[in-house]
Design an enzyme around this catalytic site. Structure first.
Site, PDB file in Angstrom:
ATOM      1  N   SER A  76       0.836  -1.195   0.000  1.00  0.00           N
ATOM      2  CA  SER A  76       0.000   0.000   0.000  1.00  0.00           C
ATOM      3  C   SER A  76       0.883   1.263   0.000  1.00  0.00           C
ATOM      4  CB  SER A  76      -0.967  -0.046   1.181  1.00  0.00           C
ATOM      5  OG  SER A  76      -2.020   0.878   1.032  1.00  0.00           O
ATOM      6  N   HIS A 209      -7.956  -5.630   0.619  1.00  0.00           N
ATOM      7  CA  HIS A 209      -6.724  -4.850   0.683  1.00  0.00           C
ATOM      8  C   HIS A 209      -5.659  -5.534   1.539  1.00  0.00           C
ATOM      9  CE1 HIS A 209      -4.420  -1.260   0.001  1.00  0.00           C
ATOM     10  NE2 HIS A 209      -4.231  -1.071   1.299  1.00  0.00           N
TER      11      HIS A 209
END
Length: 250
Positions: A76, A209
């Site tokens: 990320s 995610h």
């Protein structure tokens, strides 16, 4: 015989180097985990947070002193920082990583920096719950929740300060990892291939995610497979053709 490679790993927004705490048990001897702790968390809790992308990249580049072959890995926000570090090292003609591994992140050219600007506590909490990376027990504890939100807000300011600039492509392989149920579109992940003159590969995993935690063993195995050929190939002999090997989501 595999030569040793250092795996310099950067955490996601709001996290510390403990994101990779379980990785060493599953890594082969030739791949040595070197988590990069960011200021203001973990072992660097007493240091002020750095809330500007360029300043943070500058600091990390100063702290990276390779002792031999190494690769950069980031999840990320960590992927964005890893790419920024590689770009800065390339521009400064410093020792480059053998490869750049990016996880759970759109390519820099596809990032929406405005999405991270001026978020209040409610919006930050909503993001944490949507991504599913923070235990509810942490969010239910007032002091831990405050620390988590403050760290996440600082990291989001880092992301908001990022501005994509077209520069020379990186002369190294890029390998991306992505979650099929993440809200990052396939095209935004595949755009990482446009950041390199070398090879590009993309592995998909079930999960959102935080597939990196949901399927940790599978992710680690994929990292090891990706780096295995580099461990067996001296850097000056390593070919860097333009190629693409992408496993489509499905």
């Amino acid at each position: 015989m595999s030569r040793p490679i250092d795996l310099l790993a950067l955490p996601c927004a709001g996290a510390s180097a403990t994101l990779y705490a379980r990785w060493p048990r599953a890594l082969p001897d030739w791949l040595r985990l070197r988590p990069l702790e960011l200021p203001g968390r973990g072992a660097r809790m007493d240091e002020p947070r750095v809330e500007d992308f360029d300043r943070l990249v500058t600091l990390l580049c100063q702290e990276i002193q390779p002792r031999g072959p190494y690769v950069l890995f980031g999840h990320s926000m960590g992927a964005l920082l890893a790419h920024g570090i590689a770009r800065r090292l390339h521009a400064a003609r410093r020792a480059m990583p053998l490869a750049l591994l990016v996880s759970g992140s759109p390519a820099p050219s596809r990032r929406d920096s405005a999405r991270y600007a001026d978020l209040d506590d409610a919006a930050l909490l909503a993001d944490l719950r949507r991504h599913g990376g923070t235990p509810e027990a942490v969010l239910a504890h007032p002091e831990l929740r405050r620390l988590t939100l403050d760290t996440l807000a600082a990291d989001y300011r880092v992301c908001a300060s990022f501005s994509y600039r077209q520069t020379a492509l990186l002369p190294l392989p890029i390998h991306a990892f992505a979650g099929r149920q993440d809200d990052i579109g396939a095209a935004s992940v595949e755009a990482w291939g446009g950041e390199t003159t070398g090879s590009f590969a993309l592995d998909w995993f079930d999960g959102g995610h935080f597939f990196i935690r949901q399927h940790e063993d599978a992710v680690i195995a994929a990292v090891v497979r990706a780096l295995g050929p580099l461990a067996a190939t001296p850097r000056h002999d390593r070919p860097a053709p333009r190629a693409a090997a992408t496993s489509r989501p499905g």
